[in-house]
Write a protein that holds these residues in place. Structure first.
Motif, mmCIF file in Angstrom:
data_model
loop_
_atom_site.group_PDB
_atom_site.id
_atom_site.type_symbol
_atom_site.label_atom_id
_atom_site.label_comp_id
_atom_site.label_asym_id
_atom_site.label_seq_id
_atom_site.Cartn_x
_atom_site.Cartn_y
_atom_site.Cartn_z
ATOM 1 N N PHE A 51 24.911 26.728 31.430
ATOM 2 C CA PHE A 51 23.732 26.753 32.300
ATOM 3 C C PHE A 51 22.497 27.188 31.510
ATOM 4 N N ALA A 52 22.362 26.651 30.303
ATOM 5 C CA ALA A 52 21.267 27.070 29.426
ATOM 6 C C ALA A 52 19.896 26.734 30.004
ATOM 7 N N ALA A 53 19.795 25.686 30.842
ATOM 8 C CA ALA A 53 18.511 25.269 31.396
ATOM 9 C C ALA A 53 18.330 25.696 32.845
ATOM 10 N N ALA A 54 19.247 26.543 33.340
ATOM 11 C CA ALA A 54 19.163 26.979 34.741
ATOM 12 C C ALA A 54 18.398 28.302 34.806
ATOM 13 N N PRO A 55 17.421 28.433 35.712
ATOM 14 C CA PRO A 55 16.686 29.701 35.815
ATOM 15 C C PRO A 55 17.545 30.839 36.348
ATOM 16 N N VAL A 56 18.301 30.574 37.422
ATOM 17 C CA VAL A 56 19.173 31.583 38.027
ATOM 18 C C VAL A 56 20.478 30.895 38.412
ATOM 19 N N VAL A 57 21.591 31.570 38.151
ATOM 20 C CA VAL A 57 22.910 31.042 38.504
ATOM 21 C C VAL A 57 23.627 32.080 39.360
ATOM 22 N N VAL A 58 24.135 31.635 40.493
ATOM 23 C CA VAL A 58 24.964 32.487 41.349
ATOM 24 C C VAL A 58 26.368 31.920 41.308
ATOM 25 N N ARG A 59 27.301 32.752 40.890
ATOM 26 C CA ARG A 59 28.672 32.271 40.816
ATOM 27 C C ARG A 59 29.596 33.215 41.558
ATOM 28 N N GLY A 60 30.771 32.692 41.932
ATOM 29 C CA GLY A 60 31.727 33.488 42.678
ATOM 30 C C GLY A 60 32.308 34.619 41.852
ATOM 31 N N ALA A 61 32.923 35.554 42.527
ATOM 32 C CA ALA A 61 33.516 36.703 41.852
ATOM 33 C C ALA A 61 34.648 36.235 40.948
ATOM 34 N N ASP A 62 34.627 36.691 39.682
ATOM 35 C CA ASP A 62 35.674 36.323 38.750
ATOM 36 C C ASP A 62 36.357 37.543 38.145
ATOM 37 N N ARG A 63 36.064 38.713 38.704
ATOM 38 C CA ARG A 63 36.670 39.937 38.187
ATOM 39 C C ARG A 63 37.219 40.782 39.328
ATOM 40 N N LEU A 64 38.317 41.417 39.033
ATOM 41 C CA LEU A 64 38.909 42.371 39.955
ATOM 42 C C LEU A 64 38.450 43.768 39.550
ATOM 43 N N GLU A 65 37.919 44.519 40.493
ATOM 44 C CA GLU A 65 37.466 45.878 40.220
ATOM 45 C C GLU A 65 38.191 46.838 41.154
ATOM 46 N N VAL A 66 38.928 47.759 40.571
ATOM 47 C CA VAL A 66 39.711 48.711 41.350
ATOM 48 C C VAL A 66 39.273 50.126 40.971
ATOM 49 N N PRO A 67 38.697 50.880 41.914
ATOM 50 C CA PRO A 67 38.296 52.261 41.607
ATOM 51 C C PRO A 67 39.511 53.175 41.475
ATOM 52 N N THR A 68 39.478 54.039 40.478
ATOM 53 C CA THR A 68 40.533 55.026 40.255
ATOM 54 C C THR A 68 39.890 56.382 40.001
ATOM 55 N N PRO A 69 40.649 57.463 40.010
ATOM 56 C CA PRO A 69 40.071 58.787 39.741
ATOM 57 C C PRO A 69 39.436 58.912 38.362
ATOM 58 N N VAL A 70 39.787 58.008 37.436
ATOM 59 C CA VAL A 70 39.226 58.103 36.084
ATOM 60 C C VAL A 70 38.265 56.955 35.796
ATOM 61 N N GLY A 71 37.787 56.291 36.833
ATOM 62 C CA GLY A 71 36.833 55.212 36.654
ATOM 63 C C GLY A 71 37.325 53.912 37.250
ATOM 64 N N VAL A 72 36.481 52.888 37.156
ATOM 65 C CA VAL A 72 36.808 51.577 37.710
ATOM 66 C C VAL A 72 37.596 50.777 36.683
ATOM 67 N N ARG A 73 38.733 50.260 37.091
ATOM 68 C CA ARG A 73 39.553 49.406 36.246
ATOM 69 C C ARG A 73 39.239 47.946 36.570
ATOM 70 N N THR A 74 39.054 47.132 35.535
ATOM 71 C CA THR A 74 38.613 45.751 35.698
ATOM 72 C C THR A 74 39.595 44.793 35.046
ATOM 73 N N ARG A 75 39.850 43.692 35.717
ATOM 74 C CA ARG A 75 40.668 42.611 35.176
ATOM 75 C C ARG A 75 40.047 41.275 35.561
ATOM 76 N N LYS A 76 40.240 40.270 34.698
ATOM 77 C CA LYS A 76 39.791 38.923 35.029
ATOM 78 C C LYS A 76 40.715 38.320 36.075
ATOM 79 N N LEU A 77 40.132 37.599 37.012
ATOM 80 C CA LEU A 77 40.921 36.920 38.037
ATOM 81 C C LEU A 77 41.430 35.594 37.477
ATOM 82 N N THR A 78 42.696 35.298 37.743
ATOM 83 C CA THR A 78 43.208 33.996 37.346
ATOM 84 C C THR A 78 42.682 32.886 38.247
#
Length: 886
Positions: A51-78
């Motif tokens: 999207f090199a020529a696109a001014p703004v791109v809105v895309r769907g969620a592609d990451r899993l974010e799970v809050p834990t006592p030691v911070g947010v754990r993140t994984r890529k969604l398949t």
């Protein structure tokens, strides 16, 4: 003492040359691998592409974010989530928008239309793949005319489909023809010289259909994908979900609209429904737009295996260098016992003798390390090129400008030289003045108490650690970091005990030959047993290469065999179907189900994540299967439960999961980020790690079918089923193979980089130890010229003496090979025991071919390096050598 030191250096340059070469090559290897390793720390920065020529791109969620006592754990969604329709509508109010959809396609050429597009003319034109690669593998019907020779697209990731309006965001530019304006028209990527032009007729397979399409335009390849563009309406029918939206509006307004749409989303009335725990919709501008590129982390991920490989190579090289240099220094001191005895007789104190050895080591270390650094600077680009050529590293991989690996290699080499001289210096300080009177170099075979204690501790650790792992976590023994480092511990232990082990092994190997009616075997045995330090110094490089080759390649081959056997036992299918585009068309699944006598199981690749101990987010590979179909074509290694009991509210896990009790409920995150609680309906053995997780298609996160397994019913005609499946595959662009062939292909592709990487490491180690072996042999031969002269005076001919020298070299290589084989045997037995504990029974695979080659190369080097100096020495009259020695 300085004058004595430099006089000794001039007199013993041959002896020191062996230590110099061994250390220089080791430092050079460490420098080269260090420079390559430094190049893996930073992947090249790439700006936005898709999207090199696109001014703004809105895309769907592609990451899993799970809050834990030691911070947010993140994984890529398949299975990334699409942009919700409400958000698409809200964005359209802000300004012009373009909806992007991405879906897999496969393409084969059918026929070329004539100028007015009314009929086929001549042979079909090639179908673009972005690289110009073509393949005439098998005929496929074009659905409209005669069968011709197709040219399937051959791309590393498979071609993808997009709606044409989004092409402007890349930006793609038409090089010929026009944009698609009606269903049945497409624009394809085509490089210069590809031969593709408007009017070509192609067969396109998508998840929704297989049918003919007309190429009405071409664009230049973008470099990061091979694209086929459809009209916006046809792309929406193929893939209704919106993956991203290009918005021509201020970024602040877009963020506000997205946030408002999220807040206005209706609450889920059913509190038991799966809950989404994903990152919010991404609003991307500027450099952040690269997050919407296909696999934006591909460069960094491509370097992960390269980083691990080079780190392993550097570690093995440092270990080999230390072991060989220590052995070389130790032998050099043993050769100087009479000389050191003379110094002691002249009044030198033990401390002065030790300082002399340290000074020699320091001088050799500085010079060899400097030479090694220069060698590494020259070798690093060649190493990078080799890794690119073998496919281990990506094509853009190159050596950078960092200098810290050179400093590290230099100081490491100097430290290795000094450490390698510690034991030699201690031994030199203990030489008594009476040693000056010795007339023969006969070793007692005894070791100092310190060496016995150290060797016993190392051997005990090398045996106890695997036994402990077998009890606590057998899977740890199958990890690469373990099976690479474990042999080093045992090699060190055997090397420390070499003076004790060499004599019995030599006598055992030469027991039968020494009874032959020739004197050479007996002389070989007695010489090798008398000069134990010489034998141990020559055997050390052979021990290292033999043990490392047999251990590393044997372990990987054993694991590969276990995985292959495990995969074979998991499936009872006769045929396996996959698609080059990443998804098997629904048309093929329907046709396969209609084949008489065929039982079909279609599955999807997905993932499942679980939070263990409240802080660790663990993601497991999973497959979405229909329980009834899968039970008919699968034979899972279940220790509890039944695949047929799997339903939308349950999951089948393996024993690696922290919770794997039948009937227990686990909270998991699906491949699309939904959180749900599932009941454990079955538990599989851990095995080699390939026994993943099984869920139903409802819990597969919307993943497409990517694998179809077919079993022939009892009594059905197998050849007829095979023919019908092949016809269905040809009509839908799907590859159908026998199960054994499919498993073999998967095994070759999955383990290739590991095998090539290990072979590269072993080649480096073999070159290193080969040069060290040659250097030690030259040192040894130079130190026994008087012995050879005595043999000549005793009546032996020159040829007989050379044969005795060669036989002794071969005997010592055999001793090193036996000791290395013992190390490898202990390691492979540990791997076999671990596989047995994990329920993955498999036999030990010994790489006899590679092992034989390693031993043969060592034998050749040892014989040549021993015979040539001996032949040169025998050119002088024997009486002169004896007189000089006296």
């Amino acid at each position: 003492m300085l004058s004595v030191l430099f006089s000794g250096l001039r007199a013993r340059w041959v002896t020191l040359a062996g230590s110099f070469l061994a250390l220089a090559l080791g430092v050079g290897t460490v420098a080269a691998t260090g420079l390559a390793l430094a190049a893996t720390f930073d992947a090249p920065h790439r700006g936005p592409q898709r999207f090199a020529a696109a001014p703004v791109v809105v895309r769907g969620a592609d990451r899993l974010e799970v809050p834990t006592p030691v911070g947010v754990r993140t994984r890529k969604l398949t299975s990334p989530r699409p942009v919700p329709p409400a958000v698409v509508t809200a964005l359209a109010r802000l300004g012009p928008t373009v909806e992007d959809r991405t879906f897999p396609v496969s393409v084969t050429a059918a026929a070329r239309l004539d100028a007015d597009g009314t009929g086929p003319v001549g042979r079909p034109g090639p179908v673009p793949d972005g690289t110009g690669r073509l393949d005439d593998s098998r005929p496929v019907p074009d659905g409209t005319g005669p069968v011709d020779h197709p040219r399937p697209v051959a791309d590393g990731t498979g071609p993808v489909g997009h709606p044409w309006p989004v092409a402007a965001a890349t930006p793609y530019r038409l090089t010929a023809g026009r944009a698609p304006a009606a269903p049945g028209e497409v624009v394809v990527t085509a490089g210069p010289g590809s031969g593709v032009r408007p009017g070509d007729r192609i067969t396109v397979t998508t998840p929704r259909f297989t049918g003919p399409r007309t190429v009405v335009g071409t664009v230049r390849p973008a470099g990061f994908e091979t694209a086929v563009f459809f009209t916006a309406s046809e792309a929406a029918r193929i893939s209704p979900a919106v993956d991203a939206v290009v918005v021509h509006a201020p970024a602040a307004a877009v963020r506000t609209a997205v946030a408002a749409a999220d807040r206005a989303a209706p609450a889920t009335p059913d509190v038991t429904a799966p809950e989404a725990t994903t990152a919010p919709l991404a609003v991307l501008t500027g450099d952040d737009r690269r997050r919407a590129d296909p696999d934006p982390d591909r460069d960094a991920e491509a370097l992960v295996s390269v980083n691990a490989l080079l780190g392993t190579a550097a570690g093995i090289t440092a270990f080999v260098s230390l072991l060989v240099v220590a052995s070389t220094f130790s032998y050099a001191v043993a050769q100087r016992r009479r000389e050191i005895g003379l110094l002691r007789t002249a009044g030198a104190t033990p401390g002065q003798v030790r300082r002399t050895v340290y000074a020699e080591a320091l001088l050799v270390g500085v010079l060899a390390s400097a030479a090694g650094v220069r060698l590494g600077m020259s070798g690093a680009p060649r190493l990078a090129a080799l890794m690119r050529d073998e496919g281990i590293a990506p094509g853009w991989f190159a050596i950078g400008e960092r200098n810290w690996p050179l400093h590290t290699a230099f100081w490491t080499g100097l430290a290795v030289a000094l450490l390698g001289s510690v034991l030699a210096a201690r031994r030199a300080g203990k030489v008594a003045p009476v040693e000056a009177l010795r007339e023969s170099d006969v070793d007692s075979g005894t070791m100092p108490l310190s060496r016995v204690v150290l060797g016993a501790a190392v051997l005990l650790a090398g045996i106890a650690l695997p036994l402990l792992a077998l009890v606590r976590d057998p899977a740890d023994l199958l990890a690469r970091k373990t099976y690479v480092t474990q042999p080093m511990v045992l090699i060190t232990g055997f090397a420390l005990f070499a003076p004790v082990l060499v004599r019995p092994v030599t006598r055992l190997l030469l027991w039968l030959p020494s009874r032959l009616p020739t004197a050479v075997p007996l002389l070989t045995r007695e010489n090798a047993c008398a000069a134990l330090r010489r034998t141990a110094a020559v055997a050390a490089p052979v021990l290292v290469t033999t043990a490392m080759a047999a251990s590393l390649l044997g372990t990987t081959a054993t694991l590969a065999g276990a995985r292959a056997a495990e995969a074979d036992r998991r499936s009872a299918a006769d045929f396996v179907a996959v698609a080059g585009g990443g998804a098997v068309p629904a048309a093929f699944v329907d046709r396969a189900r209609a084949v008489p006598g065929a039982v079909v199981s279609a599955s999807r690749s997905t993932s499942l994540s679980v939070l263990e101990e409240g802080t660790a987010l663990i993601t497991s590979e999973a497959r979405g299967v229909d329980p009834a179909d899968a039970a008919a074509v699968s034979s899972l290694p279940l220790v509890a439960g039944d695949l047929a009991d799997l339903d939308d509210g349950s999951v089948i896990v393996n024993e690696e999961w922290a919770t794997h009790r039948m009937g227990a409920r686990v909270t998991v995150w699906l491949g699309d980020g939904r959180r749900t609680t599932l009941r454990i309906a079955g538990v599989m053995r851990t095995g080699t790690g390939g026994n993943g997780v099984y869920v139903t298609p409802r819990n597969a996160g919307g993943a497409r079918i990517d694998r179809v397994e077919v079993k022939v019913r009892a009594g059905a005609d197998r050849s007829a089923v095979a023919a019908r499946l092949a016809a269905a595959g040809e009509a839908t662009g799907t590859t159908v193979t026998a199960r054994s062939e499919a498993l073999a292909d998967e095994g070759r592709s999955s383990g290739r980089n590991t095998r090539v990487g290990l072979l590269m490491i072993l080649l480096i180690a073999l070159v290193h130890t080969g040069i060290a072996l040659a250097a030690v042999q030259v040192m040894a031969t130079a130190g026994r010229v008087r012995d050879l002269a005595v043999l000549r005076l005793a009546g032996a001919t020159r040829a007989q003496v050379l044969r005795a020298v060669a036989a002794e070299a071969l005997a010592v290589v055999a001793v090193g090979a036996v000791l290395g084989g013992a190390v490898a045997g202990l390691n492979l037995l540990g791997v076999r025991a671990a596989l047995g504990r994990l329920g993955a029974d498999a036999g030990i695979v010994v790489p006899w071919g590679t092992l034989g080659l390693v031993v043969a190369v060592n034998a050749l080097v040892a014989v040549v390096a021993a015979v040539l100096p001996a032949a040169l020495a025998l050119r002088v009259r024997p009486a002169e050598h004896v007189g000089a020695g006296a």
